[in-house]
Design an enzyme around this catalytic site. Structure first.
Site, PDB file in Angstrom:
ATOM      1  N   HIS A  35      27.092   5.381  -9.928  1.00 13.17           N
ATOM      2  CA  HIS A  35      26.640   5.854 -11.247  1.00 13.17           C
ATOM      3  C   HIS A  35      27.713   6.736 -11.890  1.00 13.17           C
ATOM      4  O   HIS A  35      27.972   6.642 -13.085  1.00 13.17           O
ATOM      5  CB  HIS A  35      25.379   6.725 -11.112  1.00 13.17           C
ATOM      6  CG  HIS A  35      24.182   6.011 -10.570  1.00 13.17           C
ATOM      7  ND1 HIS A  35      23.688   6.252  -9.307  1.00 13.17           N
ATOM      8  CD2 HIS A  35      23.375   5.071 -11.125  1.00 13.17           C
ATOM      9  CE1 HIS A  35      22.609   5.510  -9.109  1.00 13.17           C
ATOM     10  NE2 HIS A  35      22.402   4.767 -10.187  1.00 13.17           N
ATOM     11  N   LYS A 147      27.402  -4.362  -9.523  1.00 12.15           N
ATOM     12  CA  LYS A 147      26.547  -4.497  -8.337  1.00 12.15           C
ATOM     13  C   LYS A 147      25.277  -5.290  -8.692  1.00 12.15           C
ATOM     14  O   LYS A 147      24.833  -6.123  -7.923  1.00 12.15           O
ATOM     15  CB  LYS A 147      26.191  -3.094  -7.835  1.00 12.15           C
ATOM     16  CG  LYS A 147      24.977  -3.022  -6.968  1.00 12.15           C
ATOM     17  CD  LYS A 147      25.353  -2.852  -5.545  1.00 12.15           C
ATOM     18  CE  LYS A 147      24.189  -2.854  -4.605  1.00 12.15           C
ATOM     19  NZ  LYS A 147      22.921  -2.500  -5.146  1.00 12.15           N
TER      20      LYS A 147
END
Ligand code: PAF
Length: 277
Positions: A35, A147
């Site tokens: 993140h 991802k």
């Protein structure tokens, strides 16, 4: 850093100076380096950075999965503060989906396979909440991780189809030193499962190496990935895929590009990973 739950507060900050560009990083919290890599990229490319933290109930097809989804809002906010984030939206469920809520966004073809087939309703929840986030922040750019490769494809399709006026930026997967792709779910793994969880990366790497050595049969690449996973005693394949990177349709032969992807239960924890060849 301003942190608000209410939409009016977010909009006030967002439009305080309309000349500034905004980057948005949507998250479900329990932040990790993956993140933070999105936040750093957003920081480089925009005047202001907004982050949302919301564990979106509509994208969980399994209520138990939602219940056990890890959360640590205080730690998340302290990490975001250190990264120089300007604005964080932390809506409650009531704010995101007030009583009487009844509107959902459904992308059709690219949601029917892979994660969409394994988790019915998942992408309907994702696109609905992401559309809401885009409307609340009206960012110039929004950042997502490779991802969740299918999620990125689905969101790009939604943006094209519904004419959202923003750029989608997809950032590379961030991995642990042993190759495991970073994920909030990794913290749910027991020490032994955590060790065995590298089987996803090893399987993808083996298929990539085979492709680079000239293997073009998608079936043989799938079989190779399954074989590597089968060697991990705690791992059970949900799916392995060799698909076109944009349509996500399964391939017979890999002549050009392909998305190698998989979902694997490791000791009951469902992990996903992928590589583009
Ligand atoms: O990738 C995620 O964390 C979520 O699917 C997202 C994009 C924040 C929507 O809830």
């Amino acid at each position: 850093m301003n942190v608000f739950a209410n939409i009016t507060d977010i909009r006030r900050e967002r439009w305080a100076d309309p000349s500034l560009t905004w980057g948005l990083v949507p998250t479900m919290g329990y932040l990790h380096e993956g993140h933070l890599s999105l936040v750093r990229r957003a920081r480089q490319e925009n005047d202001r950075v907004g982050v949302s933290i919301f564990v979106n109930p509509t994208q969980f097809n399994d209520p138990k999965d939602l219940e056990k989804y890890p959360r640590d809002p205080a730690r998340d906010l302290s990490l975001l503060e250190k990264e120089g984030v300007d604005l964080v939206w932390t809506p409650t469920e009531e704010i995101a989906y007030p009583p009487g809520y009844q509107t959902y966004v459904q992308v059709e073809e690219v949601t029917k396979v892979l994660e969409g087939a394994a988790r019915p309703g998942h992408f309907r929840g994702v696109t609905t909440v992401v559309a809401k986030l885009f409307n609340v922040f009206q960012p110039h750019r929004a950042y997502f991780g490779q991802k969740d490769a299918q999620q990125a494809v689905v969101i790009k399709q939604m943006v094209r189809d519904l004419n959202f006026n923003l750029e989608i930026v997809v950032c590379p997967i961030v991995r642990e030193p042993d190759g495991l792709a970073m994920s909030s779910r990794n913290t749910l793994l027991s020490p032994e499962a955590r060790q065995q969880a590298t089987c996803l990366y090893r399987a993808l790497s083996a298929a990539k190496a085979a492709f680079e050595a000239g293997e073009r049969s998608a079936d043989r690449l799938r079989a190779l990935m399954e074989q590597v996973i089968a060697e991990a005693s705690l791992a059970r394949v949900d799916y392995v895929s060799v698909a076109h990177p944009e349509t996500l349709q399964e391939l017979d032969r890999v002549d050009d590009h392909a998305l190698l992807s998989m979902a694997v239960f490791v000791d009951g924890i469902r992990l996903i990973d992928n590589m583009v060849v």
